[in-house]
Design a protein around this motif. Structure first.
Motif, PDB file in Angstrom:
ATOM      1  N   ASP A   1     -25.685 -16.663   0.581  1.00 17.96           N
ATOM      2  CA  ASP A   1     -27.107 -16.578   0.854  1.00 17.96           C
ATOM      3  C   ASP A   1     -27.456 -17.533   1.995  1.00 17.96           C
ATOM      4  O   ASP A   1     -27.082 -18.708   1.963  1.00 17.96           O
ATOM      5  CB  ASP A   1     -27.849 -16.988  -0.425  1.00 17.96           C
ATOM      6  CG  ASP A   1     -29.357 -16.869  -0.313  1.00 17.96           C
ATOM      7  OD1 ASP A   1     -29.885 -17.062   0.798  1.00 17.96           O
ATOM      8  OD2 ASP A   1     -29.995 -16.612  -1.326  1.00 17.96           O
ATOM      9  N   PRO A   2     -28.193 -17.064   3.032  1.00 22.44           N
ATOM     10  CA  PRO A   2     -28.542 -17.964   4.135  1.00 22.44           C
ATOM     11  C   PRO A   2     -29.280 -19.218   3.690  1.00 22.44           C
ATOM     12  O   PRO A   2     -29.098 -20.291   4.277  1.00 22.44           O
ATOM     13  CB  PRO A   2     -29.426 -17.083   5.032  1.00 22.44           C
ATOM     14  CG  PRO A   2     -28.960 -15.693   4.765  1.00 22.44           C
ATOM     15  CD  PRO A   2     -28.602 -15.668   3.314  1.00 22.44           C
TER      16      PRO A   2
ATOM     17  N   VAL B   1     -36.605  -6.455   7.991  1.00 27.82           N
ATOM     18  CA  VAL B   1     -35.799  -6.230   9.190  1.00 27.82           C
ATOM     19  C   VAL B   1     -34.980  -7.467   9.543  1.00 27.82           C
ATOM     20  O   VAL B   1     -33.750  -7.408   9.719  1.00 27.82           O
ATOM     21  CB  VAL B   1     -36.684  -5.825  10.384  1.00 27.82           C
ATOM     22  CG1 VAL B   1     -35.861  -5.769  11.676  1.00 27.82           C
ATOM     23  CG2 VAL B   1     -37.341  -4.482  10.116  1.00 27.82           C
ATOM     24  N   VAL B   2     -35.636  -8.613   9.629  1.00 30.54           N
ATOM     25  CA  VAL B   2     -34.957  -9.839  10.041  1.00 30.54           C
ATOM     26  C   VAL B   2     -34.043 -10.362   8.938  1.00 30.54           C
ATOM     27  O   VAL B   2     -32.954 -10.884   9.213  1.00 30.54           O
ATOM     28  CB  VAL B   2     -35.992 -10.906  10.452  1.00 30.54           C
ATOM     29  CG1 VAL B   2     -35.313 -12.222  10.803  1.00 30.54           C
ATOM     30  CG2 VAL B   2     -36.820 -10.400  11.633  1.00 30.54           C
ATOM     31  N   GLY B   3     -34.459 -10.214   7.670  1.00 33.65           N
ATOM     32  CA  GLY B   3     -33.659 -10.728   6.564  1.00 33.65           C
ATOM     33  C   GLY B   3     -32.231 -10.193   6.539  1.00 33.65           C
ATOM     34  O   GLY B   3     -31.273 -10.980   6.478  1.00 33.65           O
TER      35      GLY B   3
ATOM     36  N   ARG C   1     -28.731 -12.369   7.050  1.00 35.52           N
ATOM     37  CA  ARG C   1     -27.664 -12.372   6.056  1.00 35.52           C
ATOM     38  C   ARG C   1     -26.340 -11.910   6.651  1.00 35.52           C
ATOM     39  O   ARG C   1     -25.273 -12.436   6.301  1.00 35.52           O
ATOM     40  CB  ARG C   1     -28.067 -11.504   4.864  1.00 35.52           C
ATOM     41  CG  ARG C   1     -29.106 -12.181   3.972  1.00 35.52           C
ATOM     42  CD  ARG C   1     -29.353 -11.398   2.694  1.00 35.52           C
ATOM     43  NE  ARG C   1     -30.237 -10.266   2.924  1.00 35.52           N
ATOM     44  CZ  ARG C   1     -31.568 -10.344   2.915  1.00 35.52           C
ATOM     45  NH1 ARG C   1     -32.162 -11.504   2.696  1.00 35.52           N
ATOM     46  NH2 ARG C   1     -32.304  -9.271   3.111  1.00 35.52           N
ATOM     47  N   ALA C   2     -26.397 -10.938   7.542  1.00 32.75           N
ATOM     48  CA  ALA C   2     -25.174 -10.463   8.184  1.00 32.75           C
ATOM     49  C   ALA C   2     -24.536 -11.557   9.037  1.00 32.75           C
ATOM     50  O   ALA C   2     -23.328 -11.794   8.981  1.00 32.75           O
ATOM     51  CB  ALA C   2     -25.475  -9.227   9.040  1.00 32.75           C
ATOM     52  N   MET C   3     -25.352 -12.251   9.837  1.00 34.11           N
ATOM     53  CA  MET C   3     -24.820 -13.312  10.698  1.00 34.11           C
ATOM     54  C   MET C   3     -24.267 -14.472   9.871  1.00 34.11           C
ATOM     55  O   MET C   3     -23.225 -15.035  10.198  1.00 34.11           O
ATOM     56  CB  MET C   3     -25.901 -13.804  11.654  1.00 34.11           C
ATOM     57  CG  MET C   3     -26.205 -12.834  12.784  1.00 34.11           C
ATOM     58  SD  MET C   3     -27.278 -13.535  14.072  1.00 34.11           S
ATOM     59  CE  MET C   3     -28.890 -13.343  13.305  1.00 34.11           C
ATOM     60  N   HIS C   4     -24.954 -14.826   8.790  1.00 32.92           N
ATOM     61  CA  HIS C   4     -24.493 -15.943   7.973  1.00 32.92           C
ATOM     62  C   HIS C   4     -23.240 -15.574   7.189  1.00 32.92           C
ATOM     63  O   HIS C   4     -22.399 -16.439   6.921  1.00 32.92           O
ATOM     64  CB  HIS C   4     -25.601 -16.397   7.029  1.00 32.92           C
ATOM     65  CG  HIS C   4     -26.611 -17.275   7.697  1.00 32.92           C
ATOM     66  ND1 HIS C   4     -26.707 -18.624   7.467  1.00 32.92           N
ATOM     67  CD2 HIS C   4     -27.580 -16.986   8.618  1.00 32.92           C
ATOM     68  CE1 HIS C   4     -27.678 -19.134   8.205  1.00 32.92           C
ATOM     69  NE2 HIS C   4     -28.224 -18.153   8.909  1.00 32.92           N
ATOM     70  N   ALA C   5     -23.093 -14.298   6.818  1.00 27.04           N
ATOM     71  CA  ALA C   5     -21.913 -13.877   6.079  1.00 27.04           C
ATOM     72  C   ALA C   5     -20.655 -13.958   6.939  1.00 27.04           C
ATOM     73  O   ALA C   5     -19.567 -14.246   6.426  1.00 27.04           O
ATOM     74  CB  ALA C   5     -22.099 -12.454   5.559  1.00 27.04           C
ATOM     75  N   ASP C   6     -20.790 -13.718   8.242  1.00 24.20           N
ATOM     76  CA  ASP C   6     -19.617 -13.738   9.124  1.00 24.20           C
ATOM     77  C   ASP C   6     -20.035 -14.220  10.517  1.00 24.20           C
ATOM     78  O   ASP C   6     -20.128 -13.443  11.459  1.00 24.20           O
ATOM     79  CB  ASP C   6     -19.009 -12.337   9.210  1.00 24.20           C
ATOM     80  CG  ASP C   6     -17.648 -12.337   9.896  1.00 24.20           C
ATOM     81  OD1 ASP C   6     -17.158 -13.435  10.271  1.00 24.20           O
ATOM     82  OD2 ASP C   6     -17.071 -11.247  10.051  1.00 24.20           O
TER      83      ASP C   6
END
Length: 303
Positions: free
Chosen positions: A2-3, A201-203, A207-212
């Motif tokens: 989770d970010p 939209v931003v959430g 989450r995608a950027m923080h996951a990888d």
């Protein structure tokens, strides 16, 4: 991850409990700005909270909590026109029971403290929040905040093995509850990182950027993660976060690199690879552009 967990872990939030306070009759205390984030919970009674920059005072009742997200002066008082005295001497004179006393009597009881963060925390977490988050007693979050404060006070009072670590973790629990309350009840989403996290939209993009974070993200691939067009993502991201998606990604990668440099965790080449840069020199260029200093100098200053 989770970010929000990412950011709270990265910024190194610590909780610091201050003396409890009892007050009665007519009383008023003027508090100087504190570094970090101030919190208080009203255990008993009623009082007024006045914060510099806000148009009107906030009425606090038994069970209410509040979080001050800015280092600004504030006042706690029995009423709006009572005489004020500086809070610092009152708290410095707290008795052996650890209770600071104002006015006459004990109709009012408060407990509180503050959160401290690493230097770079404000832009990550606090920018975009209102100056005060007021959590009324009737909310589930207020109950959770009081539970955490009770446990923190118990750990500090008895100083058992691991008490400091337990208190710090409980402080993070309390902070998360207050942030959850704000995201769930804010009349308008506002702007800033937390508002972005709750945005449809931003959430997903965050989450995608923080996951990888090391992935070869493009605006197109990030838009795919949010199931919107590139133009929609770019506009919405900038409206809420204040920068383009790839600029945010660069900043997050540098935060991750800076945290590892502070810990002495790995060579610069290894850190560069793990956060998404092809070489140490590429990381160095980006690091200096974001922080204003080189990784090697940052490491020496942090040691």
């Amino acid at each position: 991850m989770d970010p929000l967990e990412d950011v709270l872990t990265l910024i190194g939030v610590n909780g610091h409990l201050s003396a409890s306070m009892a007050a009665g009759g007519r009383w008023g205390l003027r508090f100087n700005p504190l570094d970090g984030v101030k919190f208080n919970a009203l255990r008993r009674g009623r009082c007024l909270l006045t914060v510099e920059g806000l148009a009107a005072p906030i009425e606090l009742a038994t069970g209410d909590c509040f979080l001050l997200t800015r280092p600004v002066p504030f006042v706690l008082a029995s009423d709006a026109d009572t005489a004020l005295e500086p809070a610092d001497p009152v708290f410095a004179a707290a008795g052996p029971d650890g209770v600071a006393r104002a006015g006459t009597g004990d109709e009012v009881a408060l407990i509180g403290g503050r959160f401290s963060f690493h230097q770079r925390a404000r832009a990550l977490l606090l920018d975009g929040l209102p100056p005060v988050i007021h959590v009324p007693a009737a909310t589930a979050e207020a109950g959770a905040v009081h539970w955490a404060i009770d446990r923190i006070a118990d750990e500090v009072r008895h100083t058992r093995i691991g008490s400091t670590l337990v208190a710090e973790h409980l402080a993070v629990v309390m902070l998360i509850q207050v942030l959850r309350f704000h995201l769930a009840t804010a009349a308008t989403p506002g702007s800033g990182w937390l508002a972005g996290l709750a945005d449809p939209v931003v959430g997903p993009t965050l989450r995608a950027m923080h996951a990888d974070p090391a992935a070869r993200w493009t605006v197109e691939s990030l838009a795919g993660a949010a199931a919107v067009s590139r133009s929609t993502l770019a506009a919405r991201f900038r409206d809420l976060i204040g920068k383009a998606p790839l600029d945010y990604l660069t900043g997050w990668r540098i935060e991750l690199a800076a945290a590892r440099i502070r810990r002495g965790d790995g060579t610069l080449a290894a850190i560069a690879r793990d956060v998404g840069y092809g070489s140490e020199s590429a990381l160095s260029v980006a690091f200096k552009r974001v922080t204003g200093t080189s990784p090697s100098r940052y490491r020496s200053e942090a040691s």
